[in-house]
Scaffold this motif. Structure first.
Motif, PDB file in Angstrom:
ATOM      1  N   LEU A 169     -67.462 127.568   0.109  1.00 54.27           N
ATOM      2  CA  LEU A 169     -66.656 126.477  -0.429  1.00 54.27           C
ATOM      3  C   LEU A 169     -66.527 126.651  -1.937  1.00 54.27           C
ATOM      4  O   LEU A 169     -67.533 126.823  -2.636  1.00 54.27           O
ATOM      5  CB  LEU A 169     -67.312 125.131  -0.119  1.00 54.27           C
ATOM      6  N   TRP A 170     -65.295 126.614  -2.419  1.00 59.13           N
ATOM      7  CA  TRP A 170     -65.034 126.622  -3.866  1.00 59.13           C
ATOM      8  C   TRP A 170     -64.441 125.275  -4.250  1.00 59.13           C
ATOM      9  O   TRP A 170     -63.450 124.825  -3.665  1.00 59.13           O
ATOM     10  CB  TRP A 170     -64.067 127.756  -4.230  1.00 59.13           C
ATOM     11  N   VAL A 171     -65.055 124.630  -5.234  1.00 58.87           N
ATOM     12  CA  VAL A 171     -64.546 123.372  -5.780  1.00 58.87           C
ATOM     13  C   VAL A 171     -64.289 123.592  -7.269  1.00 58.87           C
ATOM     14  O   VAL A 171     -65.171 124.071  -7.993  1.00 58.87           O
ATOM     15  CB  VAL A 171     -65.543 122.221  -5.575  1.00 58.87           C
ATOM     16  N   HIS A 172     -63.088 123.248  -7.692  1.00 64.38           N
ATOM     17  CA  HIS A 172     -62.683 123.454  -9.093  1.00 64.38           C
ATOM     18  C   HIS A 172     -62.350 122.101  -9.713  1.00 64.38           C
ATOM     19  O   HIS A 172     -61.558 121.327  -9.169  1.00 64.38           O
ATOM     20  CB  HIS A 172     -61.447 124.372  -9.129  1.00 64.38           C
ATOM     21  N   TYR A 173     -62.986 121.811 -10.852  1.00 62.50           N
ATOM     22  CA  TYR A 173     -62.725 120.578 -11.600  1.00 62.50           C
ATOM     23  C   TYR A 173     -62.013 120.913 -12.910  1.00 62.50           C
ATOM     24  O   TYR A 173     -62.335 121.899 -13.571  1.00 62.50           O
ATOM     25  CB  TYR A 173     -64.029 119.847 -11.907  1.00 62.50           C
ATOM     26  N   TYR A 174     -61.091 120.036 -13.299  1.00 61.81           N
ATOM     27  CA  TYR A 174     -60.222 120.322 -14.448  1.00 61.81           C
ATOM     28  C   TYR A 174     -60.340 119.303 -15.580  1.00 61.81           C
ATOM     29  O   TYR A 174     -59.744 119.464 -16.635  1.00 61.81           O
ATOM     30  CB  TYR A 174     -58.772 120.363 -13.942  1.00 61.81           C
ATOM     31  N   ASP A 175     -61.139 118.273 -15.395  1.00 62.28           N
ATOM     32  CA  ASP A 175     -61.066 117.078 -16.239  1.00 62.28           C
ATOM     33  C   ASP A 175     -61.217 117.290 -17.747  1.00 62.28           C
ATOM     34  O   ASP A 175     -60.513 116.610 -18.519  1.00 62.28           O
ATOM     35  CB  ASP A 175     -62.110 116.066 -15.758  1.00 62.28           C
ATOM     36  N   PRO A 176     -62.090 118.150 -18.244  1.00 64.27           N
ATOM     37  CA  PRO A 176     -62.274 118.194 -19.702  1.00 64.27           C
ATOM     38  C   PRO A 176     -61.102 118.779 -20.485  1.00 64.27           C
ATOM     39  O   PRO A 176     -61.200 118.939 -21.699  1.00 64.27           O
ATOM     40  CB  PRO A 176     -63.526 119.082 -19.867  1.00 64.27           C
ATOM     41  N   HIS A 177     -60.015 119.090 -19.802  1.00 68.83           N
ATOM     42  CA  HIS A 177     -58.818 119.556 -20.512  1.00 68.83           C
ATOM     43  C   HIS A 177     -58.228 118.437 -21.367  1.00 68.83           C
ATOM     44  O   HIS A 177     -58.285 117.266 -21.009  1.00 68.83           O
ATOM     45  CB  HIS A 177     -57.762 120.006 -19.495  1.00 68.83           C
ATOM     46  N   TYR A 178     -57.624 118.828 -22.477  1.00 66.47           N
ATOM     47  CA  TYR A 178     -56.901 117.888 -23.332  1.00 66.47           C
ATOM     48  C   TYR A 178     -55.664 117.362 -22.593  1.00 66.47           C
ATOM     49  O   TYR A 178     -55.028 118.128 -21.870  1.00 66.47           O
ATOM     50  CB  TYR A 178     -56.478 118.594 -24.624  1.00 66.47           C
ATOM     51  N   PRO A 179     -55.283 116.091 -22.725  1.00 59.66           N
ATOM     52  CA  PRO A 179     -55.945 115.041 -23.504  1.00 59.66           C
ATOM     53  C   PRO A 179     -57.176 114.488 -22.788  1.00 59.66           C
ATOM     54  O   PRO A 179     -57.230 114.482 -21.559  1.00 59.66           O
ATOM     55  CB  PRO A 179     -54.854 113.976 -23.637  1.00 59.66           C
ATOM     56  N   TYR A 180     -58.149 114.046 -23.537  1.00 60.30           N
ATOM     57  CA  TYR A 180     -59.419 113.599 -22.976  1.00 60.30           C
ATOM     58  C   TYR A 180     -59.338 112.101 -22.700  1.00 60.30           C
ATOM     59  O   TYR A 180     -59.336 111.284 -23.623  1.00 60.30           O
ATOM     60  CB  TYR A 180     -60.563 113.904 -23.949  1.00 60.30           C
ATOM     61  N   THR A 181     -59.281 111.749 -21.429  1.00 59.11           N
ATOM     62  CA  THR A 181     -59.115 110.337 -21.039  1.00 59.11           C
ATOM     63  C   THR A 181     -60.114 109.996 -19.933  1.00 59.11           C
ATOM     64  O   THR A 181     -59.723 109.791 -18.779  1.00 59.11           O
ATOM     65  CB  THR A 181     -57.683 110.062 -20.561  1.00 59.11           C
ATOM     66  N   PRO A 182     -61.403 109.952 -20.237  1.00 62.85           N
ATOM     67  CA  PRO A 182     -62.386 109.670 -19.181  1.00 62.85           C
ATOM     68  C   PRO A 182     -62.247 108.248 -18.648  1.00 62.85           C
ATOM     69  O   PRO A 182     -61.881 107.328 -19.388  1.00 62.85           O
ATOM     70  CB  PRO A 182     -63.727 109.857 -19.909  1.00 62.85           C
ATOM     71  N   PRO A 183     -62.531 108.051 -17.376  1.00 64.67           N
ATOM     72  CA  PRO A 183     -62.512 106.697 -16.826  1.00 64.67           C
ATOM     73  C   PRO A 183     -63.781 105.946 -17.229  1.00 64.67           C
ATOM     74  O   PRO A 183     -64.749 106.526 -17.716  1.00 64.67           O
ATOM     75  CB  PRO A 183     -62.472 106.945 -15.312  1.00 64.67           C
ATOM     76  N   GLU A 184     -63.766 104.648 -17.011  1.00 67.80           N
ATOM     77  CA  GLU A 184     -64.991 103.872 -17.226  1.00 67.80           C
ATOM     78  C   GLU A 184     -65.987 104.168 -16.101  1.00 67.80           C
ATOM     79  O   GLU A 184     -65.598 104.511 -14.997  1.00 67.80           O
ATOM     80  CB  GLU A 184     -64.664 102.371 -17.257  1.00 67.80           C
ATOM     81  N   PRO A 185     -67.290 104.088 -16.360  1.00 69.08           N
ATOM     82  CA  PRO A 185     -67.931 103.640 -17.606  1.00 69.08           C
ATOM     83  C   PRO A 185     -68.103 104.757 -18.647  1.00 69.08           C
ATOM     84  O   PRO A 185     -68.696 104.536 -19.700  1.00 69.08           O
ATOM     85  CB  PRO A 185     -69.304 103.162 -17.124  1.00 69.08           C
ATOM     86  N   PHE A 186     -67.587 105.940 -18.345  1.00 70.77           N
ATOM     87  CA  PHE A 186     -67.835 107.084 -19.226  1.00 70.77           C
ATOM     88  C   PHE A 186     -67.069 106.960 -20.551  1.00 70.77           C
ATOM     89  O   PHE A 186     -67.509 107.478 -21.575  1.00 70.77           O
ATOM     90  CB  PHE A 186     -67.468 108.377 -18.494  1.00 70.77           C
ATOM     91  N   ARG A 187     -65.942 106.260 -20.514  1.00 72.72           N
ATOM     92  CA  ARG A 187     -65.187 106.070 -21.755  1.00 72.72           C
ATOM     93  C   ARG A 187     -66.007 105.265 -22.752  1.00 72.72           C
ATOM     94  O   ARG A 187     -66.105 105.615 -23.939  1.00 72.72           O
ATOM     95  CB  ARG A 187     -63.864 105.369 -21.456  1.00 72.72           C
ATOM     96  N   THR A 188     -66.614 104.186 -22.275  1.00 77.18           N
ATOM     97  CA  THR A 188     -67.431 103.352 -23.158  1.00 77.18           C
ATOM     98  C   THR A 188     -68.747 104.038 -23.506  1.00 77.18           C
ATOM     99  O   THR A 188     -69.207 104.015 -24.649  1.00 77.18           O
ATOM    100  CB  THR A 188     -67.707 102.002 -22.484  1.00 77.18           C
ATOM    101  N   ARG A 189     -69.359 104.660 -22.501  1.00 76.03           N
ATOM    102  CA  ARG A 189     -70.655 105.304 -22.702  1.00 76.03           C
ATOM    103  C   ARG A 189     -70.577 106.415 -23.746  1.00 76.03           C
ATOM    104  O   ARG A 189     -71.531 106.672 -24.471  1.00 76.03           O
ATOM    105  CB  ARG A 189     -71.146 105.856 -21.369  1.00 76.03           C
TER     106      ARG A 189
END
Length: 630
Positions: A148-168
């Motif tokens: 199984l290969w799982v690929h995550y892309y989130d830290p690419h610009y623009p950086y828009t983390p969801p809560e609670p990570f945005r506040t944290r």
């Protein structure tokens, strides 16, 4: 004689973390840290290239970009290179991939060997969406060995983390994105390890500049910010602990084949190499090659930079003046194969939708092959232009030419030999109807690269759409002869052949284009009309039918369909098509009356009478001559 016991192969999980720096892992990433605490952590893992697709191609082939040929995003991985998933599949593994961005879409060749390749419909999706799909798959996956290969892309610009990570992580949105991704990583790890013995590798494809060394994002430079990545492995036979020996992420290929018992894996490499060729391929700047031996890192890019990455991890002190490089390092830098810009042309089959998807991710390739010169700029000296280049390229691909022009002029002023900027400026003026400015910009581009097929192509396209279209003919004829796979010149020549009345050639050219990319419904309709004019009934019918499938209720060419069905003896289909023609269209009524007679419908006489009542100058004469109506 005893039958040997079947080989028990472990399940294998590969998780790739896009755009994740090595120094981003820590308190914000408890799932990764827990895995590292019980696995083997590679403290000095290096990406092969700071871009998504070529970096993954290295992990799946075991080769550096110079070996597999994918040196930028939006290229295609050749089938001659066997991939990790193919090898595991042949060994009895079920294979599945869940990826989060178009940059690693199936179309680029990275999906070979996967039984299931799940990719987003849009340009990207977040880690939670990808995780949900992967977990749903794991619930029903058979108990045979699984890769199984799982690929995550989130830290690419623009950086828009969801809560609670945005506040944290307020004030550090990039770290918030990494933390959100780590939470989803934990969910996948827990679910996968419930299946039993597992070999797991978690690794980043490249890092992110975050403004250090003048690079906000990635792809242009070879500093630790984008090349030093996190990497950890656990599984049967893996000794826990930390390794300070440098390792290339291309070794993921060998490590996982070793975990499956398919080869003897050896993580040791005397010298680690890497490259960042985008500025060279796109702008004609100096090519960049990296060599790492122990704690010494060397960057060759028109000049030599040497760093002690243990004592100076931010690479602030260039030791080139006093450093003595080993023979293997010198050989690596000397012998590393450089690309030829002409061989790295953006693929002709990359359609506009694909270009827009890549642009939305911040990935835009050059329009032109660069003019390479010895006095080319060093990319590290051109960092103020990086954001301007990225913004101008994105605007250009989105056809926002008015906004792109001042940025392209700014680039041309700072880098007057930048052929890509000069040519895009010419094309932008051409698209806006600024003929004099466009021709002046084309002349500048020709002066930079007199023999450039790209300049020739876009100049031809400029002429082709205006009153001077005849000037495009010799240019297009030459281009389509010398480079028969370039689609825009083929399309332009097809239109011109149509204007010249050379319809058969226009049809043949359109068919060449559509063999390489899917035509739109409007293009299929026009092809069908041209085929009808040539008496090519069966091909015309196929074109109109395909257009109707695409358009559904919006299709407005049922008259042509009815005529073609009638000509091929498909009377019931002709009846249905002609009945869909709105209003009292004279030709539709005439053809429908013909069909009615041929089908022996009871109201045939009434249909003939209705056709007579609504006849126009064309159909009146046809009705009088029609033997079926007598």
């Amino acid at each position: 004689m005893e039958t040997p016991a079947p080989v028990q192969r472990p399940n294998i999980l590969l998780v790739t973390l896009d755009t994740t720096r090595a120094d981003a892992m820590g308190a914000a990433t408890p799932a990764y840290s827990a895995l590292a605490a019980r696995g083997r952590t590679y403290r000095y893992a290096y990406a092969t290239v700071p871009q998504t697709l070529p970096s993954h191609a290295s992990m799946f082939t075991g080769l550096y970009p110079a070996g597999h040929g994918v040196r930028e995003n939006a290229r295609f991985l050749a089938e001659r290179h066997p991939l990790l998933a193919e090898k595991l599949k042949r060994a009895g593994y079920q294979t599945a991939a869940f990826v989060s961005a178009f940059a690693v879409a199936k179309r680029f060749g990275i999906a070979r060997g996967f039984d299931l390749y799940d990719e987003p419909e849009k340009a990207e999706r977040d880690a939670k969406a990808t995780t949900e799909r992967a977990l749903a798959f794991l619930q029903s996956a058979p108990q045979q060995p699984l890769f199984l290969w799982v690929h995550y892309y989130d830290p690419h610009y623009p950086y828009t983390p969801p809560e609670p990570f945005r506040t944290r992580h307020a004030g550090q949105p990039y770290l918030g994105e990494v933390a959100f991704m780590d939470e989803q990583l934990g969910r996948v790890l827990r679910a996968f390890e419930q299946r039993g013995a597992a070999a797991i590798v978690v690794v980043a494809d490249h890092g992110e500049g975050l403004g250090e060394h003048g690079e906000q994002q990635h792809g242009n430079l070879l500093f630790q910010t984008t090349m030093h990545v996190p990497m950890v492995m656990t599984g049967p036979g893996i000794t826990p602990g930390a390794s300070d020996t440098p390792i290339s992420t291309r070794r993921v290929f060998h490590l996982l084949l070793g975990a499956a018992g398919l080869e003897q894996s050896d993580e040791r490499e005397e010298v680690i190499a890497g490259e960042a060729m985008k500025p060279f391929l796109d702008y004609g700047w100096q090519p960049q090659v990296m060599a790492v031996e122990g704690r010494t890192k060397v960057i060759m890019a028109g000049r030599t930079e040497v760093y002690d990455v243990v004592a100076d991890p931010r690479e602030t002190r260039n030791l080139a003046a006093q450093a003595s490089l080993s023979r293997p390092v010198r050989a690596t830098l000397r012998d590393y194969p450089l690309p030829t810009p002409g061989a790295a042309e953006p693929p002709a089959s990359l359609d506009e939708e694909a270009q827009r998807k890549l642009a939305s991710l911040g990935y835009v390739s050059a329009t032109a092959r660069p003019a390479v010169r010895k006095d080319a700029p060093v990319p590290a000296d051109m960092t103020p232009l990086f954001p301007v280049l990225d913004r101008a390229s994105g605007l250009f691909v989105r056809e926002q030419y008015r906004e792109a022009i001042p940025l392209l002029e700014q680039i041309h002023a700072k880098d007057p030999h930048n052929l890509d900027a000069a040519l895009r400026l010419a094309v932008a003026h051409s698209a806006l109807g600024h003929d004099a400015l466009a021709l002046a910009a084309f002349r500048k581009a020709e002066a930079l690269a007199p023999d450039s097929p790209d300049v020739r192509t876009y100049l031809a396209l400029h002429y082709a759409k205006g009153d001077q279209w005849e000037q495009a003919i010799p240019l297009l004829e030459r281009i389509t002869r010398d480079e028969p796979d370039r689609l825009p010149p083929l399309e332009a020549l097809a239109v011109i052949r149509e204007r010249q009345g050379r319809v058969e050639e226009a049809v043949a050219l359109r068919q060449r284009v559509y063999a390489k990319r899917a035509p739109s419904a409007a293009e299929l309709v026009r092809l069908g009309e041209l085929q009808m004019s040539l008496g090519q009934t069966a091909p015309a019918l196929a074109s109109f039918e395909s257009a109707r499938v695409q358009q559904g209720a919006a299709f407005r060419h049922d008259l042509e369909l009815g005529v073609l069905y009638l000509a091929t003896g498909r009377y019931a289909d002709a009846r249905d098509a002609l009945d869909r023609v709105p209003g009292d269209h004279p030709m539709a009524l005439f053809k429908r009356a013909q069909v009615s007679v041929l089908l022996r419908e009871p109201d045939a006489a009434a249909r003939i009478q209705r056709a007579r009542e609504h006849a126009d100058g064309t159909t009146r004469e046809l009705i009088e001559r029609e033997r079926l109506f007598r």
